[in-house]
Scaffold this motif. Structure first.
Motif, PDB file in Angstrom:
ATOM      1  N   UNK A 284      -0.840 -13.861 -12.085  1.00 41.10           N
ATOM      2  CA  UNK A 284      -1.110 -12.408 -12.154  1.00 41.10           C
ATOM      3  C   UNK A 284      -1.535 -11.968 -10.780  1.00 41.10           C
ATOM      4  N   UNK A 285      -0.968 -10.892 -10.329  1.00 44.87           N
ATOM      5  CA  UNK A 285      -1.381 -10.406  -9.015  1.00 44.87           C
ATOM      6  C   UNK A 285      -2.670  -9.646  -9.222  1.00 44.87           C
ATOM      7  N   UNK A 286      -3.698 -10.146  -8.598  1.00 50.84           N
ATOM      8  CA  UNK A 286      -5.002  -9.493  -8.754  1.00 50.84           C
ATOM      9  C   UNK A 286      -4.865  -8.079  -8.240  1.00 50.84           C
ATOM     10  N   UNK A 287      -5.688  -7.235  -8.816  1.00 48.42           N
ATOM     11  CA  UNK A 287      -5.857  -5.929  -8.183  1.00 48.42           C
ATOM     12  C   UNK A 287      -5.970  -6.230  -6.704  1.00 48.42           C
ATOM     13  N   UNK A 288      -5.414  -5.400  -5.820  1.00 52.43           N
ATOM     14  CA  UNK A 288      -5.365  -5.776  -4.408  1.00 52.43           C
ATOM     15  C   UNK A 288      -6.768  -6.137  -3.954  1.00 52.43           C
ATOM     16  N   UNK A 289      -6.889  -7.264  -3.221  1.00 55.88           N
ATOM     17  CA  UNK A 289      -8.173  -7.672  -2.612  1.00 55.88           C
ATOM     18  C   UNK A 289      -8.111  -7.127  -1.200  1.00 55.88           C
ATOM     19  N   UNK A 290      -8.680  -5.970  -1.010  1.00 52.70           N
ATOM     20  CA  UNK A 290      -8.501  -5.314   0.284  1.00 52.70           C
ATOM     21  C   UNK A 290      -9.078  -6.132   1.425  1.00 52.70           C
ATOM     22  N   UNK A 291      -8.448  -6.037   2.510  1.00 52.23           N
ATOM     23  CA  UNK A 291      -8.983  -6.680   3.725  1.00 52.23           C
ATOM     24  C   UNK A 291     -10.165  -5.852   4.200  1.00 52.23           C
TER      25      UNK A 291
ATOM     26  N   UNK B  28     -12.156 -15.079  -1.271  1.00 55.38           N
ATOM     27  CA  UNK B  28     -11.215 -13.943  -1.230  1.00 55.38           C
ATOM     28  C   UNK B  28     -10.001 -14.274  -0.350  1.00 55.38           C
TER      29      UNK B  28
ATOM     30  N   UNK C  20     -15.367  -5.155  -7.626  1.00 60.64           N
ATOM     31  CA  UNK C  20     -15.155  -6.612  -7.546  1.00 60.64           C
ATOM     32  C   UNK C  20     -15.874  -7.192  -6.329  1.00 60.64           C
TER      33      UNK C  20
END
Lengths: 365, 365
Positions: free
Chosen positions: B24-31, B62, B260
């Motif tokens: 599953x592609x996580x909700x975007x883990x922003x940089x 992350x 998150x």
């Protein structure tokens, strides 16, 4: 300002900070759903709750993708067989105390709690920086387990007694609900250890079928009302100076996690571990006051009894070390640090706390 | 087996656990890349290292997307102005001790360390479960800061003295490198507090420009060699019973994070907080032995001096409470728990440790 242009307050604040960062799609955060068998009933909310704290931390940090479902003692497997279920792969993990399995091998108990070991601050220093976690996992690997500390109660109480005990002679024939290592040591002093399920302790005390029982500490004990039928509350619980509850993971399942999830799991275990002790340290003070107000009679074990228990424990240790190399390896490591810990601990920490306790007793805090 | 079909050992173990879970592609883990200004030099490796521990935990959890770059004191901003830089948004976060800013408002110091406050176990119970974190953040919000505990040293030592001090009279005119609250209290007993940069302390002691200095504890102090020029090592450091180092975040930057990342940040701070105390508890015992072996003379502050310092501190508190409502609100909360903590702490924990210290001194551990 060397490497970055001055960030205006607005730029640093608000969504700007995230918007500035180009949205990057994280390496996939795989959906992992594990089942955790707790050794504890929900009624022991602080200990049982430790697994829920871990589960929440993991879920929140992964948008719900890393889920640990927590089951209380008996829901999936009997509480005292939680680690066995992890070994066999029935569940991916459990929250338990190593001394429940000392019958299989007493070495299980060493990183949990054994008589006259280290208190919470000491055992945690050993776990995290004295090689304790690695030494315990070296032992556990034969059981297909990887474990991390998952909570501590701090020094427990010595239990509830229907009558006062002042001398070793008073312990002769004393029927006490106490298990494992402590039971083995107390047996040498004439105590008759009894195995009784938690729910059966109160009626047994009431009827006098048993003379005493150990349990945990003020917060947990108050709920069971033992003070009504066994008012003498002895301390310290010398067999649980800093008992560590462990999160135990099926080795293959743990090694099957991505490095990202493995690291997150270690961090969350470390936080949940610290949190349980902090929660007990917050709850126990109120509970002890309430217990005393309801008639509990606080009694220290006499120096004679403590010394006799200490000598008896050392006899048991000597026998175990002689017959169990794995036990000796870990116990030698703990003993070496225990000596250093109790040298340093009696300088700044002990004198500060002693002074503060004197002020408290003088009504000056 | 109620809710899940029996998982064969193979299915639970190995990559199977992850493969089973649909990627599953996580909700975007922003940089997110933040800069952390530490108040500490790299030479204080245990305290400075606490920020590196946090940074590593976040990055690993992350896939490197949440980065905190750690800068030592003076690299970006002067060490004692780290929190100011967070308030102004020059940097997103810092690792500092609240009492560095007590000149701005003494309330800053309360969740860090003030004379005769709680020791590490007590202050952590208050932080995490006594409302301490929320109370401190309520105060800090006016400074655009959100803070979480980020380390503890345990009770610090009382410092290095060129001569012995046994009475309050011995403190008259004593020139001591000590700041903040402790300095204000000691002034009332005739001490002359001196402000000297860390690197200048040794020569000042050597020449006798100052008579004494406080610093941290055995592990950190040994590196600076004070024992060579001021051999009397006093304890306890009653102004730092359980000093909390804080991670402080620019409020807007923190609130700009995804839920998150906010949760992960809290979990990682909690783990890094526990880790520092555990590391000091591992390192200090060896260092105190080494210091004594090199000629350090351990000396407890006399009851007379401790009591005089305690009374003087209470005078300072009374004045601050009368003039600073924010101070009073937090100090009332700490004081209320301090009394309960030091009632419970003297039962199981204190008696266990006392017994163990007696065994240690008798050479039985």
């Amino acid at each position: 300002m060397d490497r970055r242009s001055f960030i205006t307050k607005a730029a640093v604040g608000g969504a700007a900070a995230s918007a500035l960062a180009a949205p990057a799609l994280a390496q996939s955060a795989p959906k992992v759903t594990w089942r955790l068998a707790s050794s504890f009933p929900k009624s022991l909310d602080t200990i049982f709750g430790g697994a829920e704290v871990l589960s929440k931390m993991l879920s929140e940090a992964t948008d719900g993708n890393f889920q640990i479902q927590v089951f209380s003692a008996g829901e999936l497997v009997p509480g005292l067989q939680a680690a066995d279920a992890v070994t066999e792969g029935t569940v991916e993990c459990c929250h338990t105390v190593g001394y429940y399995y000392w019958g299989k091998d007493p070495t299980f108990a060493l990183a949990a709690a054994v008589p006259f070991s280290l208190s919470a601050r000491g055992i945690n220093a050993w776990h995290y920086h004295g090689g304790g976690i690695d030494l315990y996992n070296e032992f556990l690997s034969q059981h297909n387990i990887v474990a991390f500390p998952g909570g501590n109660t701090g020094v427990q109480m010595g239990g509830w007694f229907r009558r006062e005990i002042n001398t070793v002679a008073d312990m002769q024939g004393l029927k006490m609900r106490v298990g494992g290592f402590a039971g083995k040591v107390m047996e040498r002093l004439g105590v008759v250890p009894q195995q009784i399920a938690g729910g059966d302790i109160y009626p047994a005390l009431e009827k006098g079928t048993i003379d005493a029982t150990e349990w945990v500490g003020p917060y947990d004990d108050e709920k069971l009302g033992f003070f009504k039928v066994a008012p003498y509350y002895y301390y310290p619980g010398w067999w649980e100076g800093g008992p560590t509850v462990h999160f135990m993971f099926n080795k293959s399942a743990y090694e099957g996690l991505t490095p990202t999830y493995q690291s997150l799991l270690r961090t969350a275990c470390h936080a949940a571990d610290a949190n349980m002790l902090q929660l007990y340290d917050w709850k126990n003070p109120t509970a002890i006051k309430s217990l005393v107000a309801q008639g509990t009679q606080l009694r220290p074990f006499s120096p004679e009894i403590l010394q006799a228990c200490f000598e008896a424990a050392n006899e048991v240790y000597a026998e175990m070390e002689a017959s169990n190399p794995a036990f000796k390896k870990i116990w030698d490591s703990i003993k070496a640090f225990r000596s250093e810990h109790y040298t340093w601990a009696q300088i700044a920490e002990y004198n500060y706390d002693t002074f503060m306790m004197v002020q408290q007793n003088a009504g000056k805090l």
